[in-house]
Design an enzyme around this catalytic site. Sequence first.
Site, mmCIF file in Angstrom:
data_model
loop_
_atom_site.group_PDB
_atom_site.id
_atom_site.type_symbol
_atom_site.label_atom_id
_atom_site.label_comp_id
_atom_site.label_asym_id
_atom_site.label_seq_id
_atom_site.Cartn_x
_atom_site.Cartn_y
_atom_site.Cartn_z
ATOM 1 N N GLY A 91 0.883 -1.174 0.000
ATOM 2 C CA GLY A 91 0.000 0.000 0.000
ATOM 3 C C GLY A 91 0.909 1.209 0.000
ATOM 4 N N THR A 92 1.079 1.779 -1.172
ATOM 5 C CA THR A 92 2.308 2.485 -1.483
ATOM 6 C C THR A 92 2.110 3.909 -1.947
ATOM 7 O OG1 THR A 92 3.101 0.384 -2.241
ATOM 8 C CG2 THR A 92 4.313 2.258 -3.009
ATOM 9 N N SER A 93 3.167 4.671 -1.874
ATOM 10 C CA SER A 93 3.270 5.927 -2.621
ATOM 11 C C SER A 93 4.554 5.865 -3.428
ATOM 12 C CB SER A 93 3.335 7.126 -1.669
ATOM 13 O OG SER A 93 2.200 7.143 -0.842
#
Lengths: 206, 271, 217
Positions: free
Chosen positions: C19-21
């Site tokens: 669950g990324t940026s």
Amino acid sequence: MSDPSSINGGTAVAMVGKDCIAIASDLRLGNQSLGLANNFEKVFQFGDKTFMALTGLASDVITLKETFRLKNNLYNLREEREIEPQTLANLVSSTLYEKRFGPYFIGPIVAGLDSKTSKPFICGFDLIGCIDFAKDFIVSGTATDQLYGMCESLYEPNLEPEDLFETISQALLNAVDRDALSGWGAVVYIVTKDKVVKRTLRTRQD
Amino acid sequence: MPGLSFDNYQRNHFLTTRGYGQPTATSTGTTIVGCKFKGGVVIAADTRATAGPIVADKNCEKLHRLAPKIWCAGAGTAADTEMVTQLIASNLELHSLHQNSQPRVITALTMLKQHLFKYQGHLGAYLIVAGVDPTGAHLLSVQAHGSTDIGQYQSLGSGSLAAMAVLESHWVPDMSKEDAMKLCADAIESGIWNDLGSGSNVDLCVMEVGKDAELYRNHLTPNVRSEKARSYKFARGTTAVLRESIRDILDVEETVITFGSASVDAMEVDA
Amino acid sequence: MNGISVDINHLKKGEVNLGTSIMAVKFKDGVILGADSRTTTGSYIANRVTDKLTQIHDTIYCCRSGSAADTQAVADMVKYYLQMYASQLPFDEKPQTKIAANIFQEICYNNKDNLTAGIICAGYDKVNKGTVYSIPIGGSIHQQEYAIAGSGSTFVYGWCNENFKPEMEREECVDFIKTALAEAIKWDGSSGGVIRMVVLTEAGVERLVYYPEDYQK
């Protein structure tokens, strides 16, 4: 109670004593609460001092008994010797894991004495072949919970064969009396260096 | 895995549709940790195996050998961690024989992750892989779906939160071997006390560059069963026996008798 | 599943999630990739110092988002294919970024029913200089001036659109990424940890790390 390994009922236990082992099972075969037979032995012999108990779904118990009889016979022919308990344990493990994604609903126990050293060996398995090596006792079947309680309290190490017989018998008898799906008779094998004694126990018949 | 059989799959699926559930396999509801130190790496595990709420094994081994100096700690489905580990250990030995060099940790990790990815998480193996090889000391982890992580310290299993709390508060860079062993043991103990799925003893394995791996089986035993106050031995004859059959096992002794030289002479017909 | 309404947000139970940026931005001398460092299993942070910037070739990198297992497997495959490809090139020639990006696209498209992988592929090569490709879930490919992806990216779409300038200087570009990711991390619960960057130029590879105290205002 709605899982395949508790349709037919049945229970087995093995214990280690001083230079000996004992392995025992009840004799009941049922269909849910209906009793069908009181002569369904769940302990099988593979060689002089190597035994295996199979509990769980009766059809799988019979299938695996025959499977292992075949594999054991092939082993005897190929190796020209009897199978060691250790070896049988690994054979059971890999045979069960082969069916990892479509398992047999059983809980096997292997018990015996090493043919050379006469060292006692017992172990249990889950349905997909994970070996549980134990130094004291192994339980399996529908009265597993009750047997854990009995064995944890009654068991002590280094029992002589005759004392081990009493301990394993009482553990099994009192455990199956609190399990509706087990009972209807019991057999006990006591294995020592120079003899195998099989005893059929007097039990409740309800 | 070659040779997996799905013979019973349809039958079992039918049983499921008829309302029969799946029996619980033994799982190592576990605490496992690993930690690097100056010149090596240490991994540790508790020794409890569970089947649902029942403690199936009070002193099982969760530290598996992949190669003499590459060990791994396993959490998840007990049979899967055991079998996947044995398979990779075999392939790793063949590989190192083929390459004529010491097996590497990254090789073990790649074999594990590719195998587990192939099974899309159906093999429930969560492993902390550690070891020393010609490229140094390594600490890595693999999850059931095939993802991997690198780190100076790691924890996995149901007790990983309790263990990670200890690791996060006491880990420092460049620890000594003794400090790393203590930290790992403490982290496992935290799992043993605070996680229901973990218990019994602490197993530990130290792998140091240039040295043989050392396995400390039952490094800590904080849960020794106290001696029973009294014996529950039954008097002989307590159990009523209906039938008895005895099978005597006889050792057959074979003695080879060699004859003296006189008889040998007698054999020579054309003397 | 009927092929039209495909459930793209399925994650297998207990699967490790990125669950990324993540983002990659073209600038004057090449390209810079940036990412947070958080991986999660449910609400537990499985790794707080993850490296989501994965090397595919000397100066070709990718940012991974989605399932950790899937993206690692795909990246390993692309890396392998690109090595095979590079070995066939004339001496001293290196693969172009678009080759890597198209291998990513091919794999992601062919296996779209089984993959949860959102990838940004960016790199520097002599022919095209810095290039950025976005390969979102489903396996399409989009060449862009800059690309943002992952759960945290939703919070900075507007800001990036407003503040991106073509042909930025290096420091300006680093600041652009740092500010965008700091904001993404701030608002997205599944992003966090340190900000990692990789600067890809003629000179080669340079790695940067910014700790929370450096980027939090």
